[in-house]
Each structure stands twice: as structure tokens, then as C-alpha cells.
Design a protein around this motif. Structure first.
Motif, PDB file in Angstrom:
ATOM      1  N   PRO A 129       0.816  -1.095  -0.062  1.00  0.00           N
ATOM      2  CA  PRO A 129      -0.054  -0.034   0.028  1.00  0.00           C
ATOM      3  C   PRO A 129       0.594   1.224   0.217  1.00  0.00           C
ATOM      4  CG  PRO A 129      -0.150  -1.030   2.372  1.00  0.00           C
ATOM      5  CD  PRO A 129       0.691  -2.128   1.382  1.00  0.00           C
ATOM      6  N   LEU A 130       2.104   1.245   0.600  1.00  0.00           N
ATOM      7  CA  LEU A 130       2.859   2.499   0.574  1.00  0.00           C
ATOM      8  C   LEU A 130       3.462   3.046  -0.704  1.00  0.00           C
ATOM      9  CD1 LEU A 130       4.637   1.878   4.122  1.00  0.00           C
ATOM     10  CD2 LEU A 130       2.583   3.408   3.709  1.00  0.00           C
ATOM     11  N   ARG A 131       3.790   1.790  -1.552  1.00  0.00           N
ATOM     12  CA  ARG A 131       4.243   2.100  -2.833  1.00  0.00           C
ATOM     13  C   ARG A 131       3.486   2.275  -3.684  1.00  0.00           C
ATOM     14  NH1 ARG A 131       8.791  -2.252  -3.862  1.00  0.00           N
ATOM     15  NH2 ARG A 131       9.052  -0.624  -5.605  1.00  0.00           N
ATOM     16  N   TYR A 132       1.795   1.624  -3.508  1.00  0.00           N
ATOM     17  CA  TYR A 132       1.032   1.599  -4.587  1.00  0.00           C
ATOM     18  C   TYR A 132       0.683   3.046  -5.250  1.00  0.00           C
ATOM     19  CZ  TYR A 132      -3.817   1.082  -6.467  1.00  0.00           C
ATOM     20  OH  TYR A 132      -4.775   1.247  -7.405  1.00  0.00           O
ATOM     21  N   PRO A 133       0.670   4.114  -4.587  1.00  0.00           N
ATOM     22  CA  PRO A 133       0.201   5.241  -5.150  1.00  0.00           C
ATOM     23  C   PRO A 133       1.567   5.811  -6.262  1.00  0.00           C
ATOM     24  CG  PRO A 133      -0.240   5.753  -2.951  1.00  0.00           C
ATOM     25  CD  PRO A 133       0.625   4.384  -3.043  1.00  0.00           C
ATOM     26  N   GLU A 134       2.764   5.526  -5.843  1.00  0.00           N
ATOM     27  CA  GLU A 134       4.026   5.830  -6.604  1.00  0.00           C
ATOM     28  C   GLU A 134       3.964   4.846  -7.985  1.00  0.00           C
ATOM     29  OE1 GLU A 134       8.940   5.356  -6.377  1.00  0.00           O
ATOM     30  OE2 GLU A 134       7.634   5.064  -4.605  1.00  0.00           O
ATOM     31  N   ILE A 135       3.851   3.713  -7.817  1.00  0.00           N
ATOM     32  CA  ILE A 135       3.882   2.528  -9.024  1.00  0.00           C
ATOM     33  C   ILE A 135       2.643   2.643  -9.916  1.00  0.00           C
ATOM     34  CG2 ILE A 135       4.064   0.050  -9.404  1.00  0.00           C
ATOM     35  CD1 ILE A 135       5.501  -0.411  -6.812  1.00  0.00           C
ATOM     36  N   MET A 136       1.429   2.591  -9.255  1.00  0.00           N
ATOM     37  CA  MET A 136       0.206   2.496  -9.934  1.00  0.00           C
ATOM     38  C   MET A 136      -0.453   3.942 -10.245  1.00  0.00           C
ATOM     39  SD  MET A 136      -1.290   0.418 -11.813  1.00  0.00           S
ATOM     40  CE  MET A 136      -1.112  -1.198 -10.808  1.00  0.00           C
ATOM     41  N   SER A 137       0.367   4.853 -10.995  1.00  0.00           N
ATOM     42  CA  SER A 137       0.037   6.212 -11.505  1.00  0.00           C
ATOM     43  C   SER A 137      -0.682   6.095 -12.666  1.00  0.00           C
ATOM     44  CB  SER A 137       1.346   6.844 -11.682  1.00  0.00           C
ATOM     45  OG  SER A 137       1.859   6.487 -12.972  1.00  0.00           O
ATOM     46  N   PRO A 138      -1.581   7.017 -12.964  1.00  0.00           N
ATOM     47  CA  PRO A 138      -2.345   7.152 -14.067  1.00  0.00           C
ATOM     48  C   PRO A 138      -1.710   6.693 -15.363  1.00  0.00           C
ATOM     49  CG  PRO A 138      -3.250   8.933 -12.876  1.00  0.00           C
ATOM     50  CD  PRO A 138      -1.743   8.228 -12.214  1.00  0.00           C
ATOM     51  N   ASN A 139      -0.226   7.264 -15.530  1.00  0.00           N
ATOM     52  CA  ASN A 139       0.270   6.765 -16.693  1.00  0.00           C
ATOM     53  C   ASN A 139       0.686   5.321 -16.884  1.00  0.00           C
ATOM     54  OD1 ASN A 139       0.218   9.461 -17.539  1.00  0.00           O
ATOM     55  ND2 ASN A 139       2.456  10.173 -16.568  1.00  0.00           N
ATOM     56  N   PHE A 140       1.207   4.610 -15.681  1.00  0.00           N
ATOM     57  CA  PHE A 140       1.332   3.304 -15.659  1.00  0.00           C
ATOM     58  C   PHE A 140       0.227   2.380 -15.881  1.00  0.00           C
ATOM     59  CE2 PHE A 140       2.424  -0.522 -13.542  1.00  0.00           C
ATOM     60  CZ  PHE A 140       3.356  -0.993 -14.200  1.00  0.00           C
ATOM     61  N   CYS A 141      -1.030   2.898 -15.569  1.00  0.00           N
ATOM     62  CA  CYS A 141      -2.357   2.360 -15.636  1.00  0.00           C
ATOM     63  C   CYS A 141      -2.442   2.255 -17.280  1.00  0.00           C
ATOM     64  CB  CYS A 141      -3.477   3.096 -15.085  1.00  0.00           C
ATOM     65  SG  CYS A 141      -3.398   2.754 -13.433  1.00  0.00           S
ATOM     66  N   TYR A 142      -2.239   3.377 -18.033  1.00  0.00           N
ATOM     67  CA  TYR A 142      -2.438   3.308 -19.569  1.00  0.00           C
ATOM     68  C   TYR A 142      -1.276   2.659 -20.208  1.00  0.00           C
ATOM     69  CZ  TYR A 142      -6.016   6.919 -18.690  1.00  0.00           C
ATOM     70  OH  TYR A 142      -7.263   7.390 -18.424  1.00  0.00           O
ATOM     71  N   VAL A 143      -0.139   2.485 -19.647  1.00  0.00           N
ATOM     72  CA  VAL A 143       0.800   1.628 -20.377  1.00  0.00           C
ATOM     73  C   VAL A 143       0.161   0.208 -19.959  1.00  0.00           C
ATOM     74  CG1 VAL A 143       3.100   0.651 -19.772  1.00  0.00           C
ATOM     75  CG2 VAL A 143       2.783   3.008 -19.654  1.00  0.00           C
ATOM     76  N   LEU A 144      -0.131  -0.105 -18.883  1.00  0.00           N
ATOM     77  CA  LEU A 144      -0.552  -1.802 -18.724  1.00  0.00           C
ATOM     78  C   LEU A 144      -1.919  -1.751 -19.891  1.00  0.00           C
ATOM     79  CD1 LEU A 144      -0.615  -2.042 -14.888  1.00  0.00           C
ATOM     80  CD2 LEU A 144       0.796  -3.125 -16.852  1.00  0.00           C
ATOM     81  N   ILE A 145      -2.699  -1.027 -19.963  1.00  0.00           N
ATOM     82  CA  ILE A 145      -3.973  -1.009 -20.667  1.00  0.00           C
ATOM     83  C   ILE A 145      -3.437  -1.161 -22.207  1.00  0.00           C
ATOM     84  CG2 ILE A 145      -6.054   0.273 -21.682  1.00  0.00           C
ATOM     85  CD1 ILE A 145      -6.306   1.508 -18.621  1.00  0.00           C
ATOM     86  N   THR A 146      -2.717  -0.385 -22.822  1.00  0.00           N
ATOM     87  CA  THR A 146      -1.981  -0.424 -24.079  1.00  0.00           C
ATOM     88  C   THR A 146      -1.382  -1.587 -24.559  1.00  0.00           C
ATOM     89  OG1 THR A 146      -1.680   1.845 -24.036  1.00  0.00           O
ATOM     90  CG2 THR A 146      -0.634   1.001 -25.770  1.00  0.00           C
ATOM     91  N   THR A 147      -0.694  -2.019 -23.350  1.00  0.00           N
ATOM     92  CA  THR A 147       0.103  -3.179 -23.563  1.00  0.00           C
ATOM     93  C   THR A 147      -0.947  -4.521 -23.660  1.00  0.00           C
ATOM     94  OG1 THR A 147       1.984  -2.488 -22.109  1.00  0.00           O
ATOM     95  CG2 THR A 147       1.888  -4.837 -22.445  1.00  0.00           C
ATOM     96  N   SER A 148      -2.094  -4.548 -22.854  1.00  0.00           N
ATOM     97  CA  SER A 148      -2.991  -5.530 -22.943  1.00  0.00           C
ATOM     98  C   SER A 148      -3.612  -5.590 -24.379  1.00  0.00           C
ATOM     99  CB  SER A 148      -3.918  -5.488 -22.019  1.00  0.00           C
ATOM    100  OG  SER A 148      -3.563  -5.314 -20.578  1.00  0.00           O
TER     101      SER A 148
END
Length: 328
Positions: A129-148
Motif C-alpha cells: 500500500p505504501l508504494r501503490y500510489p507511486e507505482i500505479m500512477s495513471p500513466n502506468f495504468c495506461y501503459v498496462l492497458i495499451t500493452t494488454s
């Protein structure tokens, strides 16, 4: 039956072999289900886009894009199925059949990668949970979505291309309501080449089983973390949220694994029913599972309703002022 260079150029989708009354009943039920599915998923997309709070949360970024995927998924085959039920127009060209086959497989594999991405999101949120906001940023979400999306549409290019190069010397009747691997392979001229079948099985195993393993490991880690670290009250709330995710995963992978890990083995009627569940019923249930008991969605709907009420009130006041000015 049309032949070119010794292979058929059109197929007949046999669909559901039922009487006129049953066909009308199926048509009515699934037309209603189709419209509700589109409406549900469009509602989620609009809600996430218009609500600033939800639009910044990773889970809802995934959910809105997942809803778009579900809309694409049902539109790949359900309109064609409904048209065949209504008009008995069961002929589909060779190229259209393989285009539907490719898009259907690609969207299915994209959904596998989406479910893994959403499982990874829950894993980070609960286990780190402490690293979650840093790792799962909106930009990273869109990277995962595009990769999918990219991986989903790359996965089946080779298997579908190899299958389309096979010879189909007749009959040309596909015992299904859509073009899919098992029924198509059943029509190929013997002996069936190993390359198309092996490539399909390989990609099914890699995409389906690979994502199942990743998803199970992610949610398994989540459950272990909740059992170890959460208080009883928080544990119940967290398990309630995770249970909805697990239900969606089970609804998708349960029937899918049985159908596609070993194509062509299952009974045709069972295959039709299971495919119908995957392509029509599951996309209808998913928005309700994710959102029906979700307080954040209910609050967002309430905020949107208030904004709409304020907007309409301001418009009415503006019209009244203009009328008052005109009468002076």
C-alpha cells in the motif's frame, strides 16, 4: 457452395437448431440482453470520464477501459447472431469468417491480459500500500492497458493466418453461431497440418493458462496478506471487494479454459452454450458485479445527478430571465 482453387469461399453458420418459437424467444432475450449490456458499459465509461474523482483512481481507469473492451467483445458476434436468428441469413464469406475469428480470439486474449492487470492492481494496493500510489500512477495504468491491447491482438495473428491457409474442401457448414477454432478446424481437408493446430493450442495455453497462473498468484498473495495483517473489520471489507474480482475472473476463465485449451473436443451444443455465456451473459453481469455494491460508484452517480440538476436549474433560470427581459 463456391470453390476457388479447391477451397470453399463461403461458410454457413448453422447456429441454433431450434423451432420458430424457440428462435423468436432466443432472439428476444438476447436482443434485450445485448442492449442492456451496451447501456451498462457505456454508463460506466461516461461516469468515469465525467467524474474527476473516479477518473484519477487506477481501478476505475481499468474498469472504464474494461467496459470499452466488453462493448467491442459483444459487438464482434452478437449482432451477427441476432441477424441470423431474425433473417435466417446464415452465409458468411471466407474472409469475413476469418476476420471474425481473429477479432474474437484477439479480444478474448486482451481480456485475459486486462484481468491480469487488474489483479496486479489489487496486489499492489493490498500487499504494497505504501508504494501503490507511486507505482500505479495513471500513466502506468495506461501503459498496462495499451500493452494488454497490443499483446492481445498480436497473439493470434500467426495461428489465424496459418489456419486460413488450410484447404477447406467441403462441407462448408460451421456447427456454431460464430467462426471459432474448433468448428473451423473440423471442416479442413484431411490430413490437417500440424502447424495451425499446434500454434492455436500453444497460444491458448500461453495466453489463457499463463494469465490464469498470474491472476491466481496475485489474488493468492492478496488473500494471504489480508489473513495476516488485517483486523477483522477491515478483513471482511477487503474480502468483500476481492470476492467481486474473483467472481468476474471465475465467470470468464471457468468456461473459457474448458473450451479453448483443447479445441474441437467438446460437444457442439455445449460449446455453443458456453460461448454464449462468455460473449453475451458475462459482459452483461460484469458491470453489475463491479458496480452494484460499490459505494464509490453510487457516490459518483449521486454527484453526476446533482450536477445535472444544477445545470438544468441554471438553464431554466436563464430562460426565465430572458422571458422577463423580453416582456419589459
Amino acid at each position: 457452395m463456391q470453390f476457388t482453387n479447391g477451397t470453399v469461399q463461403e461458410f454457413i453458420l448453422l447456429g441454433f437448431e431450434v423451432g420458430q418459437l424457440q428462435r423468436l424467444l432466443i432472439l428476444t432475450i438476447f436482443t434485450l440482453l445485448y442492449m442492456l449490456t451496451i447501456a451498462e458499459n457505456i454508463t460506466i465509461i461516461i461516469l468515469v470520464v465525467l467524474d474527476n474523482h473516479l477518473a484519477r483512481l487506477p481501478m476505475y481507469i481499468f474498469l472504464s477501459n474494461f467496459s470499452w473492451l466488453e462493448i467491442c467483445y459483444v459487438n464482434t458476434n452478437i449482432p451477427r447472431m441476432l441477424l441470423d436468428l431474425a433473417l435466417s441469413n446464415k452465409i458468411i464469406s471466407f474472409s469475413s469468417c476469418f476476420l471474425q475469428f481473429y477479432i474474437f480470439c484477439s479480444l478474448g486474449s486482451t481480456e485475459c491480459f486486462f484481468l491480469s492487470s487488474m489483479a496486479f492492481d489489487r496486489y499492489l494496493a493490498i500487499c504494497h500500500p505504501l508504494r501503490y500510489p507511486e507505482i500505479m500512477s495513471p500513466n502506468f495504468c495506461y501503459v498496462l492497458i495499451t500493452t494488454s491491447w497490443v499483446l492481445g491482438f498480436l497473439a493470434y495473428i500467426v495461428p489465424v493466418t496459418l489456419t486460413s491457409k488450410m484447404s477447406f474442401c467441403g462441407p462448408n457448414i460451421i456447427d456454431h453461431f460464430l467462426c471459432d477454432a474448433g468448428p473451423i478446424l473440423a471442416l479442413a481437408c484431411p490430413p490437417i497440418p500440424n502447424a495451425p493446430l499446434n500454434s492455436l493450442i500453444f497460444m491458448d495455453v500461453v495466453v489463457i493458462l499463463g494469465n490464469i497462473v498470474f491472476t491466481v498468484l496475485s489474488y493468492g498473495s492478496v488473500i494471504v496478506t489480508l489473513m495476516k495483517n488485517s483486523s477483522k473489520g477491515n478483513r471482511v471489507k477487503s474480502f468483500s471487494t476481492i470476492s467481486f474480482h474473483l467472481l468476474v475472473v471465475t465467470l470468464f476463465y471457468g468456461p473459457l479454459a474448458g473450451m479453448y485449451v483443447n479445441p474441437g473436443v467438446a460437444d457442439s451444443n455445449i460449446t455453443k452454450i458456453v460461448t454464449l455465456c462468455c460473449t453475451a451473459i458475462t459482459p452483461f453481469l460484469n458491470p453489475m458485479i463491479y458496480c452494484l455494491r460499490n459505494d464509490q460508484v453510487k457516490e459518483a452517480l449521486l454527484r453526476l445527478w446533482r450536477r445535472k440538476a444544477v445545470f438544468l436549474k441554471s438553464k431554466m433560470d436563464s430562460v426565465k430571465k430572458r422571458k422577463g427581459t423580453g416582456n419589459m
